[in-house]
Design an enzyme around this catalytic site. Structure first.
Site, PDB file in Angstrom:
ATOM      1  N   LYS A  51       9.592   9.798  -7.347  1.00 29.70           N
ATOM      2  CA  LYS A  51       9.732   8.422  -6.828  1.00 29.70           C
ATOM      3  C   LYS A  51      11.214   8.096  -6.707  1.00 29.70           C
ATOM      4  O   LYS A  51      12.024   8.590  -7.498  1.00 29.70           O
ATOM      5  CB  LYS A  51       9.065   7.420  -7.777  1.00 29.70           C
ATOM      6  N   GLY A 107      -5.892  -9.664   0.123  1.00 34.76           N
ATOM      7  CA  GLY A 107      -4.730  -9.056   0.779  1.00 34.76           C
ATOM      8  C   GLY A 107      -5.150  -8.588   2.158  1.00 34.76           C
ATOM      9  O   GLY A 107      -6.166  -7.902   2.309  1.00 34.76           O
ATOM     10  N   GLY A 126      -2.882  -7.049   4.465  1.00 37.19           N
ATOM     11  CA  GLY A 126      -1.767  -6.267   5.020  1.00 37.19           C
ATOM     12  C   GLY A 126      -2.281  -4.892   5.392  1.00 37.19           C
ATOM     13  O   GLY A 126      -3.447  -4.734   5.769  1.00 37.19           O
ATOM     14  N   TYR A 181      -6.257  -4.840   5.416  1.00 39.06           N
ATOM     15  CA  TYR A 181      -6.779  -4.931   6.788  1.00 39.06           C
ATOM     16  C   TYR A 181      -7.561  -3.666   7.160  1.00 39.06           C
ATOM     17  O   TYR A 181      -8.701  -3.721   7.638  1.00 39.06           O
ATOM     18  CB  TYR A 181      -5.628  -5.167   7.783  1.00 39.06           C
TER      19      TYR A 181
HETATM   20  P1  NAD Z   1       1.459  -5.291   2.816  1.00 37.44           P
HETATM   21  O1  NAD Z   1       2.765  -5.938   2.576  1.00 37.44           O
HETATM   22  O2  NAD Z   1       1.177  -4.681   4.145  1.00 37.44           O
HETATM   23  O3  NAD Z   1       0.269  -6.347   2.548  1.00 37.44           O
HETATM   24  C1  NAD Z   1       0.164  -7.118   1.401  1.00 37.44           C
HETATM   25  C2  NAD Z   1      -0.837  -8.247   1.665  1.00 37.44           C
HETATM   26  O4  NAD Z   1      -1.039  -8.974   0.479  1.00 37.44           O
HETATM   27  C3  NAD Z   1      -0.375  -9.258   2.717  1.00 37.44           C
HETATM   28  O5  NAD Z   1      -1.479  -9.617   3.515  1.00 37.44           O
HETATM   29  C4  NAD Z   1       0.038 -10.477   1.873  1.00 37.44           C
HETATM   30  O6  NAD Z   1      -0.112 -11.685   2.575  1.00 37.44           O
HETATM   31  C5  NAD Z   1      -0.944 -10.366   0.764  1.00 37.44           C
HETATM   32  N1  NAD Z   1      -0.543 -11.072  -0.446  1.00 37.44           N
HETATM   33  C6  NAD Z   1       0.679 -11.205  -1.008  1.00 37.44           C
HETATM   34  N2  NAD Z   1       0.626 -11.971  -2.102  1.00 37.44           N
HETATM   35  C7  NAD Z   1      -0.672 -12.303  -2.266  1.00 37.44           C
HETATM   36  C8  NAD Z   1      -1.390 -13.072  -3.213  1.00 37.44           C
HETATM   37  N3  NAD Z   1      -0.762 -13.665  -4.226  1.00 37.44           N
HETATM   38  N4  NAD Z   1      -2.712 -13.172  -3.065  1.00 37.44           N
HETATM   39  C9  NAD Z   1      -3.346 -12.590  -2.049  1.00 37.44           C
HETATM   40  N5  NAD Z   1      -2.746 -11.876  -1.118  1.00 37.44           N
HETATM   41  C10 NAD Z   1      -1.417 -11.740  -1.220  1.00 37.44           C
HETATM   42  O7  NAD Z   1       1.300  -4.217   1.654  1.00 37.44           O
HETATM   43  P2  NAD Z   1       0.334  -2.949   1.600  1.00 37.44           P
HETATM   44  O8  NAD Z   1       1.049  -1.766   2.131  1.00 37.44           O
HETATM   45  O9  NAD Z   1      -0.993  -3.326   2.161  1.00 37.44           O
HETATM   46  O10 NAD Z   1       0.223  -2.727   0.022  1.00 37.44           O
HETATM   47  C11 NAD Z   1      -0.637  -3.515  -0.788  1.00 37.44           C
HETATM   48  C12 NAD Z   1      -0.788  -2.828  -2.136  1.00 37.44           C
HETATM   49  O11 NAD Z   1      -1.293  -1.510  -1.947  1.00 37.44           O
HETATM   50  C13 NAD Z   1       0.487  -2.640  -2.951  1.00 37.44           C
HETATM   51  O12 NAD Z   1       0.139  -2.691  -4.318  1.00 37.44           O
HETATM   52  C14 NAD Z   1       0.916  -1.223  -2.605  1.00 37.44           C
HETATM   53  O13 NAD Z   1       1.739  -0.649  -3.613  1.00 37.44           O
HETATM   54  C15 NAD Z   1      -0.427  -0.548  -2.549  1.00 37.44           C
HETATM   55  N6  NAD Z   1      -0.470   0.709  -1.799  1.00 37.44           N
HETATM   56  C16 NAD Z   1      -0.143   0.753  -0.489  1.00 37.44           C
HETATM   57  C17 NAD Z   1      -0.226   1.953   0.214  1.00 37.44           C
HETATM   58  C18 NAD Z   1       0.060   2.026   1.683  1.00 37.44           C
HETATM   59  O14 NAD Z   1      -0.141   3.108   2.282  1.00 37.44           O
HETATM   60  N7  NAD Z   1       0.507   0.950   2.339  1.00 37.44           N
HETATM   61  C19 NAD Z   1      -0.612   3.125  -0.448  1.00 37.44           C
HETATM   62  C20 NAD Z   1      -0.955   3.047  -1.795  1.00 37.44           C
HETATM   63  C21 NAD Z   1      -0.886   1.823  -2.457  1.00 37.44           C
END
Ligand code: NAD
Length: 413
Positions: A104, A216, A218, A222
């Site tokens: 990391k 969430g 995102g 989504y």
């Molecule tokens: P992102 O920024 O695309 O989306 C995050 C979403 O959470 C957004 O819709 C935001 O509005 C919402 N959000 C923020 N605060 C919130 C709250 N208090 N209550 C409800 N919703 C809230 O991020 P992401 O890439 O979708 O990542 C989300 C989680 O998944 C993180 O913990 C990340 O570490 C984990 N993750 C992501 C990936 C990846 O490939 N993107 C892989 C493994 C783990």
């Protein structure tokens, strides 16, 4: 005092070691990364002054293959946090049975206050500073918090300048045009939907008719919602940082996304009832997917959860105390290191394609991901029934057993 991520990683490892009666020498080795590099990166800012940024790269374990893990850009990132995250990457790769270890990186900066040029100079400076410890057969970074395919393209270009030739396998999560994989963008949500299907089978939930709530909206939230809807599930609750919506008759994921793009949020979506993020988690449903932030299900709300199955799309959304409560209540929690491993697994596919310089069509990537996630889920489920522990500990057991077997074969202790 609140536990640090490193304390949590240690507590999980200790518990797992006790259950599987891990060799104390192996246990000792696994407590520490093999190497942590701290770099100071001078960047010429737009105002003509040099500012020095601190960055880290932690390489925990490479018994199974080269180190693998993202680089986050965040003002609060610390060396200890990056060390803990590299340990979790070791487990995540091992649970997915991919031949990669755990790494990391982090850069202490506030990317939102920096110009595009400053960000590019910082990205290139960081990668130049760590270039002697990364490489396609050594350590393969990827995007994480506040980094994206754009930063990966700069990393790759900087590394290729140093080598004097093209080596796309040094980073994953790249744009498709320069060696990225088809399907990488949506892979975490796609992988989660495969795991959800398998877990539903075990619990006797009719997946095609399951009601689903996603916190969430995102990348992970989504795509999880979209692919589960494609499987026939009914998405009855969705939320973003401003709040959530609920419709027991089902929500169209695409329509909600279009609405969010136009209005900036999901709330007030026609035909749905507004709910707070707290209320959303407590809705009656078959499957709940926290896919936003850490520490969302805690000892305060765990006993109000009405789902039969929780899949951790986000990293660390359930606290250890909440985990115990849900286990006692008979609610299955599929842990983050399994549920969201579709992203790193597709990164692995990207790396394989780079090494062979032959690229697979989208359908092939999805098919391979499906197989990989099913196998990973079944391995963990076997350990869950064999050891009679919660799914999280079962996943740790699978991972630690796999890593320590490789360490033993290599003669590390
Ligand atoms: P992102 O920024 O695309 O989306 C995050 C979403 O959470 C957004 O819709 C935001 O509005 C919402 N959000 C923020 N605060 C919130 C709250 N208090 N209550 C409800 N919703 C809230 O991020 P992401 O890439 O979708 O990542 C989300 C989680 O998944 C993180 O913990 C990340 O570490 C984990 N993750 C992501 C990936 C990846 O490939 N993107 C892989 C493994 C783990």
């Amino acid at each position: 005092m609140e536990k640090t991520p490193y304390d949590m990683a240690m507590a999980q490892l200790d518990k797992c070691a006790e259950i599987i009666k891990l060799d104390p020498n192996m246990h000792e080795i696994l407590k520490y990364p093999k190497r942590v590099l701290c770099v100071y990166v001078p960047v010429m800012m737009d105002n003509g002054k040099v500012k020095v940024f601190k960055g880290f790269r932690s390489q925990h374990n490479d018994a199974l293959g080269p180190f693998k893990g993202g680089v986050r850009f965040h003002p609060n990132v610390t060396m200890e946090e990056v060390m803990a995250l590299s340990i979790w990457m070791t487990w995540k790769c091992a649970v997915a049975s991919i031949p990669l270890g755990g790494g990391k990186g982090g850069i202490v900066c506030d990317p939102k206050s920096m110009s595009l040029g400053e960000l590019e100079r910082l990205s290139r400076g960081y990668f130049a500073a760590i270039r002697h410890i990364v490489g396609p057969q050594l350590d393969i970074p990827a995007p994480d918090v506040n980094s994206s395919p754009r930063e990966m393209a700069w990393f790759l270009d900087e590394y290729n300048k140093y080598l004097g030739y093209n080596a796309p396998g040094v980073v994953t999560g790249k744009p498709v045009e320069i060696g990225g994989s088809e399907g990488r963008g949506e892979a975490t949500g796609r992988g989660l939907s495969f795991v959800a299907r398998e877990a539903a089978k075990k619990l006797g939930i009719e997946f095609k008719k399951a009601s689903v709530v996603v916190q969430g909206f995102g990348n992970v939230g989504y795509y999880s919602a979209k692919f589960m809807e494609e499987f026939g599930c009914k998405i009855i609750g969705l939320s973003d940082s401003k709040g959530g919506i609920f419709n027991p008759a089902g929500l169209s994921v695409e329509k909600v996304m279009k609405y969010k793009q136009n209005t900036g949020g999901v709330q007030d979506f026609p035909g749905a009832t507004n709910v707070t993020n707290e209320e959303l988690l407590e809705l009656k449903c078959d499957i709940l997917i926290p896919a936003a932030l850490e520490n969302q299900i805690t000892e305060k709300n765990a006993n109000k959860i009405k789902a039969r199955l929780v899949l951790e799309g986000a990293n660390g959304p359930t606290t250890p105390k909440a985990d115990n409560i849900l286990y006692e209540m008979g609610i299955m929690v599929v842990p983050d290191i399994l549920a969201n491993a579709g992203g790193v697994s597709t990164s692995y596919f990207e790396w394989v394609q780079n090494l062979q310089n032959y690229y697979w069509p989208y359908e092939e990537v999805v098919q391979k991901l499906d197989k990989l996630m099913v196998k990973a889920f079944n391995n963990v489920y076997d350990a869950y029934t064999r050891y009679k522990v919660e799914m999280r500990m079962a996943a740790y057991i699978c991972a630690v057993e796999r890593v320590t077997k490789a360490m033993k074969l290599r003669g590390w202790c």
